[in-house]
Write a protein that holds these residues in place. Structure first.
Motif, mmCIF file in Angstrom:
data_model
loop_
_atom_site.group_PDB
_atom_site.id
_atom_site.type_symbol
_atom_site.label_atom_id
_atom_site.label_comp_id
_atom_site.label_asym_id
_atom_site.label_seq_id
_atom_site.Cartn_x
_atom_site.Cartn_y
_atom_site.Cartn_z
ATOM 1 N N LYS A 16 0.826 -1.212 0.000
ATOM 2 C CA LYS A 16 0.000 0.000 0.000
ATOM 3 C C LYS A 16 0.856 1.256 0.000
ATOM 4 O O LYS A 16 0.558 2.222 -0.710
ATOM 5 C CB LYS A 16 -0.936 -0.007 1.215
ATOM 6 N N ARG A 17 1.922 1.239 0.788
ATOM 7 C CA ARG A 17 2.809 2.404 0.814
ATOM 8 C C ARG A 17 3.507 2.593 -0.524
ATOM 9 O O ARG A 17 3.604 3.715 -1.038
ATOM 10 C CB ARG A 17 3.841 2.259 1.934
ATOM 11 N N ARG A 18 4.002 1.501 -1.099
ATOM 12 C CA ARG A 18 4.761 1.625 -2.339
ATOM 13 C C ARG A 18 3.866 1.906 -3.547
ATOM 14 O O ARG A 18 4.291 2.575 -4.493
ATOM 15 C CB ARG A 18 5.589 0.368 -2.565
ATOM 16 N N GLU A 19 2.642 1.377 -3.515
ATOM 17 C CA GLU A 19 1.706 1.660 -4.607
ATOM 18 C C GLU A 19 1.011 3.003 -4.393
ATOM 19 O O GLU A 19 0.500 3.599 -5.336
ATOM 20 C CB GLU A 19 0.656 0.554 -4.710
ATOM 21 N N GLY A 20 0.971 3.455 -3.144
ATOM 22 C CA GLY A 20 0.337 4.734 -2.838
ATOM 23 C C GLY A 20 -1.159 4.721 -3.024
ATOM 24 O O GLY A 20 -1.744 5.742 -3.424
ATOM 25 N N ALA A 21 -1.814 3.578 -2.744
ATOM 26 C CA ALA A 21 -3.252 3.487 -2.971
ATOM 27 C C ALA A 21 -3.910 2.581 -1.948
ATOM 28 O O ALA A 21 -3.302 1.640 -1.436
ATOM 29 C CB ALA A 21 -3.537 2.973 -4.379
ATOM 30 N N GLU A 22 -5.165 2.879 -1.664
ATOM 31 C CA GLU A 22 -6.006 2.075 -0.781
ATOM 32 C C GLU A 22 -7.357 1.922 -1.476
ATOM 33 O O GLU A 22 -8.108 2.893 -1.629
ATOM 34 C CB GLU A 22 -6.178 2.780 0.565
ATOM 35 N N VAL A 23 -7.684 0.716 -1.946
ATOM 36 C CA VAL A 23 -8.884 0.492 -2.752
ATOM 37 C C VAL A 23 -10.021 -0.018 -1.876
ATOM 38 O O VAL A 23 -9.864 -0.979 -1.128
ATOM 39 C CB VAL A 23 -8.607 -0.515 -3.887
ATOM 40 N N PHE A 24 -11.187 0.640 -1.984
ATOM 41 C CA PHE A 24 -12.408 0.210 -1.313
ATOM 42 C C PHE A 24 -13.463 -0.094 -2.374
ATOM 43 O O PHE A 24 -13.758 0.751 -3.223
ATOM 44 C CB PHE A 24 -12.928 1.296 -0.368
ATOM 45 N N ASP A 25 -14.036 -1.286 -2.326
ATOM 46 C CA ASP A 25 -15.005 -1.712 -3.339
ATOM 47 C C ASP A 25 -16.418 -1.272 -2.951
ATOM 48 O O ASP A 25 -17.292 -2.071 -2.644
ATOM 49 C CB ASP A 25 -14.948 -3.230 -3.501
#
Length: 250
Positions: free
Chosen positions: A224-233
């Motif tokens: 999450k830190r390296r991709e810089g994203a947090e996905v919520f469905d």
């Protein structure tokens, strides 16, 4: 949430490239194929206090790693991208079954002594192939669906509840479908042993998930830190046959 991590709601977000998605997909498919080739059809056992032998499928020692990776995929990249990976794994299983059938059926060169062993290891019946694919498909989609819905319900908190909870459902379906479909009624698989293996698979897979929870936390947090994203469905189409977004979209 870390300021460097962007919250992404649902499937229909702006185009985005994920650096590690393809690597996670490759690891998932590799473990899936290897665990099915090497360990799926061999029953083993442990001796319980009192001398009773409790049977379990040998593949259970490694196959749960694919479920952990499936949890990571859904948690980090969302259900739609996990769906794409599940279908990729399903296609890989289908090709593996086709290739095994063709190679086993080819006549061996004169003097080659390994045909019978080759047939024993790779010559799975249509029952085992079909059972493996159906169980994988149902279990993985159930696992991903439960995790994605629990993530929204918990607001992204308490990761352990959804990784273990989704495993209880997904691995339960996988074990309950695969072993009866593949081995019920066959010599060497009496009903009581089959029942033991189903319960053992379920229990051991869930235990593996629980034991490796710290590893899951570390991998999820790092990605999450390296991709810089947090996905919520929040508005995702959860149909297994829904249109999967491209790997370069978020």
């Amino acid at each position: 949430m870390n300021d460097a991590v962007t919250r992404i709601e649902g499937e229909a977000a702006a185009p985005r490239h994920f650096k590690y998605y393809d690597l996670i997909m490759a690891a998932f498919v590799a473990i899936l194929l290897l665990s099915n080739i090497i360990g799926a059809s061999k029953p083993s056992y442990v001796t319980l206090p009192g001398g009773t032998q409790w049977s379990f499928g040998a593949g259970v020692l490694f196959f749960p790693v694919s479920y952990i990776i499936g949890d990571v995929l859904t948690e980090v990249y969302g259900y739609a991208r996990a769906r794409r990976v599940i279908w990729t794994g399903f296609a890989a299983l289908a090709f593996m079954a086709f290739m095994a059938a063709v190679v086993v059926a080819l006549p061996p060169a004169e003097g080659w002594p390994g045909q019978s062993s080759y047939e024993f290891v790779f010559g799975n019946s249509w029952r085992i192939v079909a059972a493996s694919m159906v169980a994988f498909w149902a279990g993985e989609f159930a696992n991903s669906f439960v995790l994605a819905r629990m993530k929204v319900a918990t607001g992204g908190k308490h990761l352990w509840t959804r990784t273990i909870g989704s495993t209880v459902v997904g691995q339960g379906l996988d074990s309950l479908i695969f072993y009866p479909l593949a081995f019920y009624g066959l010599a060497g698989w009496p009903p009581e042993q089959l029942f033991q293996v189903v319960l053992s698979q379920w229990a051991i897979k869930t235990a593996w998930e629980a034991i490796l929870t710290p590893v899951t936390y570390l991998v999820v947090g790092t990605l999450k830190r390296r991709e810089g994203a947090e996905v919520f469905d929040t508005d995702t189409n959860f149909s297994p046959f829904g249109k999967s977004i491209d790997a370069d979209r978020a």
